[in-house]
Motif scaffolding. Structure first.
Motif, PDB file in Angstrom:
ATOM      1  N   GLN A  87     -13.137  -1.558   6.285  1.00 38.83           N
ATOM      2  CA  GLN A  87     -11.983  -2.029   7.047  1.00 38.83           C
ATOM      3  C   GLN A  87     -11.790  -3.528   6.841  1.00 38.83           C
ATOM      4  OE1 GLN A  87     -12.874  -0.734  11.033  1.00 38.83           O
ATOM      5  NE2 GLN A  87     -11.889   1.253  10.739  1.00 38.83           N
ATOM      6  N   ASP A  88     -12.886  -4.278   6.863  1.00 37.31           N
ATOM      7  CA  ASP A  88     -12.803  -5.721   6.638  1.00 37.31           C
ATOM      8  C   ASP A  88     -12.292  -6.026   5.233  1.00 37.31           C
ATOM      9  OD1 ASP A  88     -13.792  -6.070   9.182  1.00 37.31           O
ATOM     10  OD2 ASP A  88     -15.824  -6.605   8.526  1.00 37.31           O
ATOM     11  N   GLU A  89     -12.792  -5.280   4.256  1.00 38.08           N
ATOM     12  CA  GLU A  89     -12.401  -5.489   2.863  1.00 38.08           C
ATOM     13  C   GLU A  89     -10.908  -5.231   2.642  1.00 38.08           C
ATOM     14  OE1 GLU A  89     -13.431  -3.515  -1.488  1.00 38.08           O
ATOM     15  OE2 GLU A  89     -14.960  -3.436   0.088  1.00 38.08           O
ATOM     16  N   PHE A  90     -10.360  -4.245   3.352  1.00 38.99           N
ATOM     17  CA  PHE A  90      -8.971  -3.855   3.129  1.00 38.99           C
ATOM     18  C   PHE A  90      -8.033  -4.343   4.231  1.00 38.99           C
ATOM     19  CE2 PHE A  90     -11.180  -1.063   0.256  1.00 38.99           C
ATOM     20  CZ  PHE A  90     -10.318  -0.978  -0.827  1.00 38.99           C
ATOM     21  N   ALA A  91      -8.505  -5.192   5.106  1.00 36.54           N
ATOM     22  CA  ALA A  91      -7.692  -5.665   6.233  1.00 36.54           C
ATOM     23  C   ALA A  91      -6.454  -6.411   5.767  1.00 36.54           C
ATOM     24  CB  ALA A  91      -8.522  -6.542   7.153  1.00 36.54           C
ATOM     25  N   GLN A  92      -6.582  -7.245   4.757  1.00 29.96           N
ATOM     26  CA  GLN A  92      -5.450  -8.036   4.289  1.00 29.96           C
ATOM     27  C   GLN A  92      -4.346  -7.142   3.713  1.00 29.96           C
ATOM     28  OE1 GLN A  92      -6.512 -10.897   1.294  1.00 29.96           O
ATOM     29  NE2 GLN A  92      -4.783 -12.220   1.795  1.00 29.96           N
ATOM     30  N   LYS A  93      -4.738  -6.160   2.910  1.00 24.43           N
ATOM     31  CA  LYS A  93      -3.744  -5.240   2.344  1.00 24.43           C
ATOM     32  C   LYS A  93      -3.097  -4.403   3.447  1.00 24.43           C
ATOM     33  CE  LYS A  93      -5.646  -4.691  -2.293  1.00 24.43           C
ATOM     34  NZ  LYS A  93      -6.194  -3.750  -3.273  1.00 24.43           N
ATOM     35  N   ASP A  94      -3.900  -3.991   4.432  1.00 27.05           N
ATOM     36  CA  ASP A  94      -3.379  -3.202   5.538  1.00 27.05           C
ATOM     37  C   ASP A  94      -2.360  -4.020   6.340  1.00 27.05           C
ATOM     38  OD1 ASP A  94      -3.310  -0.822   7.136  1.00 27.05           O
ATOM     39  OD2 ASP A  94      -4.550  -1.862   8.634  1.00 27.05           O
ATOM     40  N   GLU A  95      -2.671  -5.284   6.572  1.00 27.42           N
ATOM     41  CA  GLU A  95      -1.759  -6.172   7.295  1.00 27.42           C
ATOM     42  C   GLU A  95      -0.453  -6.345   6.516  1.00 27.42           C
ATOM     43  OE1 GLU A  95      -0.318  -8.511  10.303  1.00 27.42           O
ATOM     44  OE2 GLU A  95      -2.171  -7.359  10.310  1.00 27.42           O
ATOM     45  N   MET A  96      -0.553  -6.475   5.200  1.00 26.47           N
ATOM     46  CA  MET A  96       0.628  -6.616   4.359  1.00 26.47           C
ATOM     47  C   MET A  96       1.519  -5.366   4.467  1.00 26.47           C
ATOM     48  SD  MET A  96       0.868  -7.345   0.267  1.00 26.47           S
ATOM     49  CE  MET A  96       0.285  -5.702  -0.143  1.00 26.47           C
ATOM     50  N   LEU A  97       0.907  -4.189   4.476  1.00 27.41           N
ATOM     51  CA  LEU A  97       1.674  -2.948   4.618  1.00 27.41           C
ATOM     52  C   LEU A  97       2.354  -2.876   5.987  1.00 27.41           C
ATOM     53  CD1 LEU A  97      -0.574  -0.238   2.928  1.00 27.41           C
ATOM     54  CD2 LEU A  97       1.711  -0.946   2.224  1.00 27.41           C
ATOM     55  N   ARG A  98       1.638  -3.296   7.027  1.00 27.84           N
ATOM     56  CA  ARG A  98       2.239  -3.291   8.361  1.00 27.84           C
ATOM     57  C   ARG A  98       3.439  -4.241   8.429  1.00 27.84           C
ATOM     58  NH1 ARG A  98      -2.467  -4.679  11.526  1.00 27.84           N
ATOM     59  NH2 ARG A  98      -3.954  -3.368  10.487  1.00 27.84           N
ATOM     60  N   ASN A  99       3.297  -5.407   7.822  1.00 28.88           N
ATOM     61  CA  ASN A  99       4.404  -6.365   7.805  1.00 28.88           C
ATOM     62  C   ASN A  99       5.602  -5.818   7.033  1.00 28.88           C
ATOM     63  OD1 ASN A  99       2.969  -8.211   9.308  1.00 28.88           O
ATOM     64  ND2 ASN A  99       2.229  -9.348   7.529  1.00 28.88           N
ATOM     65  N   LEU A 100       5.335  -5.176   5.925  1.00 28.98           N
ATOM     66  CA  LEU A 100       6.416  -4.583   5.129  1.00 28.98           C
ATOM     67  C   LEU A 100       7.104  -3.461   5.908  1.00 28.98           C
ATOM     68  CD1 LEU A 100       7.863  -4.783   2.435  1.00 28.98           C
ATOM     69  CD2 LEU A 100       6.169  -3.221   1.471  1.00 28.98           C
ATOM     70  N   SER A 101       6.328  -2.692   6.639  1.00 31.65           N
ATOM     71  CA  SER A 101       6.882  -1.624   7.467  1.00 31.65           C
ATOM     72  C   SER A 101       7.773  -2.208   8.562  1.00 31.65           C
ATOM     73  CB  SER A 101       5.747  -0.812   8.089  1.00 31.65           C
ATOM     74  OG  SER A 101       6.245   0.158   8.966  1.00 31.65           O
ATOM     75  N   LEU A 102       7.334  -3.291   9.164  1.00 31.24           N
ATOM     76  CA  LEU A 102       8.131  -3.961  10.193  1.00 31.24           C
ATOM     77  C   LEU A 102       9.419  -4.530   9.591  1.00 31.24           C
ATOM     78  CD1 LEU A 102       8.289  -4.881  13.127  1.00 31.24           C
ATOM     79  CD2 LEU A 102       7.028  -6.935  12.473  1.00 31.24           C
TER      80      LEU A 102
END
Length: 165
Positions: free
Chosen positions: A47-62
């Motif tokens: 989760q820590d390793e992929f947190a940045q990519k996950d955050e980017m996807l959430r921002n794109l979704s928003l």
């Protein structure tokens, strides 16, 4: 593998003298993997390793949701509406591509970690068997085994000791 286990079991049942001299253990592999992954913190690490990519996807979704809302609520002429709809379509495509890439990368890393864990667990089981002079250690995929044959807790303790070193 199953045939070999059945042959050994039959041999043990028919040859009581031999069965008494064999040292047999059973490990619950799913439990070992589950508990060892928690001890090692594999899920948290991923989760820590992929947190940045996950955050980017959430921002794109928003951003996509805001764009959709803007198209629906704004009083735009046809050309502006079409431009916004094209922009939204491009965002949706980018999101789908990034989400697919994210899933593939995450699954690849998770599988790498699972492979390493299985190897560590298997190596530890082998060490334990040799150190304690076991003749046979079986994985728990059988119909029945007596509790006295369970060595899962001992293997978990040995894995914990290895992590502490």
């Amino acid at each position: 593998m199953l045939k070999a286990i059945l042959l050994i079991s039959c041999n043990l049942a028919f040859n009581a003298a031999t069965a008494q001299s064999l040292k047999v253990g059973v490990v619950d592999m799913p439990r070992l993997v589950e508990e060892y992954s928690q001890i090692k913190g594999v899920q948290k690490s991923l989760q820590d390793e992929f947190a940045q990519k996950d955050e980017m996807l959430r921002n794109l979704s928003l951003e996509m949701k805001n764009s959709q809302d803007s198209i629906v609520t704004s009083a735009l002429d046809d050309s502006e509406r079409k431009e916004n709809e094209r922009s939204l379509l491009n965002l949706e495509r980018e999101y789908a591509r990034l989400a697919s890439e994210f899933r593939q990368d995450y699954n690849l890393r998770r599988n790498e970690e699972l492979y390493k864990m299985h190897k560590e667990i298997t190596d530890t089981i082998l060490e334990y068997a040799e150190d304690n002079q076991y003749d046979l250690i079986m994985e728990s995929g059988m119909i029945f085994s007596a509790d006295r044959l369970q060595v899962t807790d001992s293997i978990l303790n040995k894995l914990r000791e290895k992590l502490e070193k």
